[in-house]
Design a protein around this motif. Sequence first.
Motif, short mmCIF file in Angstrom:
data_model
loop_
_atom_site.label_atom_id
_atom_site.label_comp_id
_atom_site.label_asym_id
_atom_site.label_seq_id
_atom_site.Cartn_x
_atom_site.Cartn_y
_atom_site.Cartn_z
N GLY A 99 23.54 0.60 2.09
CA GLY A 99 23.30 1.46 3.24
C GLY A 99 24.51 2.29 3.63
N ALA A 100 25.70 1.70 3.49
CA ALA A 100 26.92 2.44 3.83
C ALA A 100 27.09 3.66 2.95
CB ALA A 100 28.13 1.51 3.69
N GLY A 101 26.58 3.58 1.71
CA GLY A 101 26.66 4.73 0.83
C GLY A 101 25.52 5.71 1.02
N VAL A 102 24.33 5.19 1.25
CA VAL A 102 23.14 6.04 1.32
C VAL A 102 23.05 6.82 2.63
CG1 VAL A 102 20.62 6.00 1.43
CG2 VAL A 102 21.81 4.60 -0.27
N LEU A 103 23.28 6.16 3.75
CA LEU A 103 23.03 6.77 5.06
C LEU A 103 23.83 8.05 5.30
CD1 LEU A 103 22.62 3.63 7.35
CD2 LEU A 103 20.84 5.19 6.50
N PRO A 104 25.14 8.07 5.06
CA PRO A 104 25.86 9.32 5.34
C PRO A 104 25.43 10.47 4.44
CG PRO A 104 27.31 7.71 4.29
CD PRO A 104 26.06 6.99 4.68
N VAL A 105 25.09 10.17 3.19
CA VAL A 105 24.65 11.23 2.28
C VAL A 105 23.33 11.82 2.74
CG1 VAL A 105 23.90 11.73 -0.07
CG2 VAL A 105 25.90 10.28 0.31
N LEU A 106 22.35 10.96 3.03
CA LEU A 106 21.05 11.46 3.48
C LEU A 106 21.18 12.17 4.83
CD1 LEU A 106 18.54 8.62 2.53
CD2 LEU A 106 19.09 10.72 1.29
N ALA A 107 21.99 11.62 5.71
CA ALA A 107 22.16 12.24 7.02
C ALA A 107 22.74 13.65 6.89
CB ALA A 107 23.07 11.38 7.90
N LEU A 108 23.70 13.81 6.01
CA LEU A 108 24.35 15.11 5.84
C LEU A 108 23.40 16.15 5.23
CD1 LEU A 108 26.94 16.76 6.07
CD2 LEU A 108 27.58 15.94 3.79
N VAL A 109 22.71 15.77 4.15
CA VAL A 109 21.87 16.77 3.47
C VAL A 109 20.62 17.10 4.29
CG1 VAL A 109 22.71 16.08 1.20
CG2 VAL A 109 20.62 15.02 2.09
N LEU A 110 20.15 16.16 5.09
CA LEU A 110 18.96 16.42 5.90
C LEU A 110 19.32 17.14 7.21
CD1 LEU A 110 17.00 13.07 5.40
CD2 LEU A 110 16.41 15.32 4.47
N ALA A 111 20.41 16.70 7.84
CA ALA A 111 20.80 17.31 9.12
C ALA A 111 21.20 18.77 8.95
CB ALA A 111 21.94 16.52 9.75
N THR A 112 21.79 19.11 7.82
CA THR A 112 22.21 20.49 7.59
C THR A 112 21.07 21.37 7.09
OG1 THR A 112 22.92 19.91 5.34
CG2 THR A 112 24.58 19.81 7.09
N GLY A 113 19.95 20.76 6.72
CA GLY A 113 18.83 21.53 6.22
C GLY A 113 18.92 21.87 4.75
N VAL A 114 19.96 21.39 4.06
CA VAL A 114 20.08 21.63 2.62
C VAL A 114 18.88 21.05 1.89
CG1 VAL A 114 21.45 21.08 0.56
CG2 VAL A 114 22.59 21.76 2.68
N VAL A 115 18.46 19.84 2.31
CA VAL A 115 17.21 19.25 1.84
C VAL A 115 16.23 19.32 2.99
CG1 VAL A 115 16.07 17.14 1.06
CG2 VAL A 115 18.34 17.72 0.20
N PRO A 116 15.09 19.97 2.81
CA PRO A 116 14.13 20.14 3.92
C PRO A 116 13.52 18.81 4.34
CG PRO A 116 13.16 20.88 1.85
CD PRO A 116 14.61 20.61 1.56
N TRP A 117 13.13 18.75 5.61
CA TRP A 117 12.49 17.56 6.16
C TRP A 117 11.01 17.51 5.75
CZ3 TRP A 117 14.45 13.44 8.90
CH2 TRP A 117 15.78 13.54 9.29
N ARG A 118 10.78 17.52 4.48
CA ARG A 118 9.42 17.42 3.97
C ARG A 118 9.34 16.21 3.05
NH1 ARG A 118 9.84 23.04 2.68
NH2 ARG A 118 9.56 22.53 0.48
N PRO A 119 8.27 15.42 3.15
CA PRO A 119 8.16 14.21 2.33
C PRO A 119 8.39 14.45 0.85
CG PRO A 119 6.44 14.23 3.98
CD PRO A 119 7.13 15.56 4.09
N ILE A 120 7.90 15.55 0.32
CA ILE A 120 8.02 15.84 -1.10
C ILE A 120 9.47 16.03 -1.52
CG2 ILE A 120 7.81 18.34 -0.86
CD1 ILE A 120 6.29 16.14 -3.65
#
Length: 247
Positions: A99-120
């Motif tokens: 979790g320590a590795g996954v959470l900051p990466v997902l938070a960064l790419v999703l919060a910035t919109g680089v990866v869209p908030w879409r399930p796909i």
Amino acid sequence: MTGATIAFGPMLGVVLVALVALGGVVLWLGELGQARAVVTAALRAVLQLALVSLVITAVLRTGWLTALFVLLMFSVAAVTSARRVGVPKRVPQTAAAIGAGVLPVLALVLATGVVPWRPIAVVPIAGIVTGNAMSATSQAARRALDELRTRHGEYEAALALGFLPRAAALEICRPSASQALIPALDQTRTVGLVTLPGAYVGVLLGGASPLQAGITQVLVLIGVLAAQSVAVLVAVQLVAAGTIARD
């Protein structure tokens, strides 16, 4: 292939069986002892992906189902990692490292919109990052624990010299545990020159341009490297602190 997709049919089944047989027979003839494991792993992959393909159709329809699916992936990763390390009762600890590795990466790419908030988009990115963080955690923790066992005399000597237990353990296990990053580093250094990783090929097969595929793969590779770096660090610290320990 039909157009840009893999052709599904009897010939695909023949090819898959042939590939499994090739791997199993080679290991059997070489007496490496993993022939059955190759067959078992292949069968599990087919069954699990078939099931996931059915489930994910429903999962991708709503955000909350997507969140539950990502949580399920993470839970399975934590359990699997604990088993691989040989500490099946320490699932919360392996979960903390992953979790320590996954959470900051997902938070960064999703919060910035680089990866869209879409399930796909969320599911594959979360799966790739979680899976790689799991592998790094397993390798780092196993190597750290093995080093502490085989070099226990050096650990005792460090204690005799005045090192605290955690510091003494880190002196022994930190160098070998960091080798868990070698596969990710090698893949990142040689991408496009030696191999075209899965994300690149997948985006191409999905009909995107080579440039879009390259951008996606760079994001995945660097995200994975960041997640693994943090996961390895946390795993080693937990081993040194005795939080991850074999019974």
